[in-house]
Design an enzyme around this catalytic site. Structure first.
Site, PDB file in Angstrom:
ATOM      1  N   ASP A  97       0.927  -1.183  -0.212  1.00  0.00           N
ATOM      2  CA  ASP A  97       0.191   0.456  -0.098  1.00  0.00           C
ATOM      3  C   ASP A  97       0.668   1.399   0.509  1.00  0.00           C
ATOM      4  O   ASP A  97       1.998   1.033   0.746  1.00  0.00           O
ATOM      5  CB  ASP A  97      -0.663   0.452   0.591  1.00  0.00           C
ATOM      6  CG  ASP A  97      -1.728   1.006   1.366  1.00  0.00           C
ATOM      7  OD1 ASP A  97      -1.553   1.736   0.962  1.00  0.00           O
ATOM      8  OD2 ASP A  97      -2.479   0.960   2.017  1.00  0.00           O
ATOM      9  N   LYS A 162      -6.683   8.677 -13.896  1.00  0.00           N
ATOM     10  CA  LYS A 162      -7.975   7.834 -14.219  1.00  0.00           C
ATOM     11  C   LYS A 162      -9.048   8.226 -13.083  1.00  0.00           C
ATOM     12  O   LYS A 162      -9.081   8.087 -11.681  1.00  0.00           O
ATOM     13  CB  LYS A 162      -7.905   6.636 -14.299  1.00  0.00           C
ATOM     14  CG  LYS A 162      -9.678   6.192 -14.552  1.00  0.00           C
ATOM     15  CD  LYS A 162      -9.490   4.541 -15.514  1.00  0.00           C
ATOM     16  CE  LYS A 162      -9.364   3.531 -14.525  1.00  0.00           C
ATOM     17  NZ  LYS A 162      -9.285   1.874 -15.306  1.00  0.00           N
TER      18      LYS A 162
END
EC number: 2.1.1.166
Length: 206
Positions: A97, A162
């Site tokens: 992460d 995105k």
């Protein structure tokens, strides 16, 4: 025996007949998404020989495949994802992460004092089918990517991310304008016309 829903049958039919899927198989890219980055880069010249960049949410790796070719021997591509990713020659992959200190420390060690020129992010959440929930989850990821870019990009660096048009879109654009001198919208041809996805390009980090 379970039967497929109309939507899954429609998706499968579209996928099988998608020219970008066939082209990706022919060109050796792991996903059709490669052509979105190629088209945007053709226009905006974000990745060139010597570019140092991070690919957030990189798995399965098609954007990293494109990036490492464009960045050349003088460039560096760092791919980060919670999911595993098959190795790509020339790409430094960190599984974990990117909010966690351990992952960031590994990235900083690999950077060897160099700042990032570019952050690219084609992440999307695991879709639940609930449009409101999925939209909210998507923008959580986008906000995390923007925080990462603000922290790790050099002054004058760029970001391509995105997003999905709808609730939260204008607010996110405003947040990007707080970090970058210019924010532009890109909708590459390889992005399906029925999809609400677009790409936001942040130029010249302040």
């Amino acid at each position: 025996m379970a039967t497929r829903s109309k939507s899954s049958k429609s998706w499968l039919n579209e996928h099988v007949n998608d020219p970008y899927v066939h082209q990706a198989q022919k060109d050796g890219y792991r996903a059709r998404a490669a052509y979105k980055l190629l088209e945007i880069n053709e226009k905006d010249k974000l990745i060139k020989n010597g570019t140092v960049l991070a690919d957030l949410g990189s798995a399965p790796g098609s954007w990293s495949q494109v990036a490492v070719k464009l960045a050349g021997a003088q460039g560096r591509v760092f791919a980060l994802d919670i999911l595993p990713m098959e190795p790509i020659a020339g790409v430094s992959f960190i599984q974990g992460d990117f909010r966690e200190n351990e992952v960031l420390e590994e990235l900083e060690n690999l950077l060897e004092g160099r700042a990032l020129d570019l952050v690219i992010c084609d992440m999307a959440p695991n879709m639940s089918g609930n449009a409101v929930t999925d939209q909210a989850r998507s923008y959580v990821l986008c906000e995390l990517a923007l925080d990462f870019a603000a922290e790790h990009l050099k002054t004058g660096g760029n970001m391509l991310v995105k997003v999905f048009q709808g609730a939260g879109f204008q607010e996110y654009m405003q947040a990007m304008r707080g970090v970058f001198a210019q924010v532009q919208v890109r909708k590459p041809k390889a992005s399906r016309s029925r999809s609400s996805e677009v790409y936001l390009l942040g130029r010249n980090k302040r």
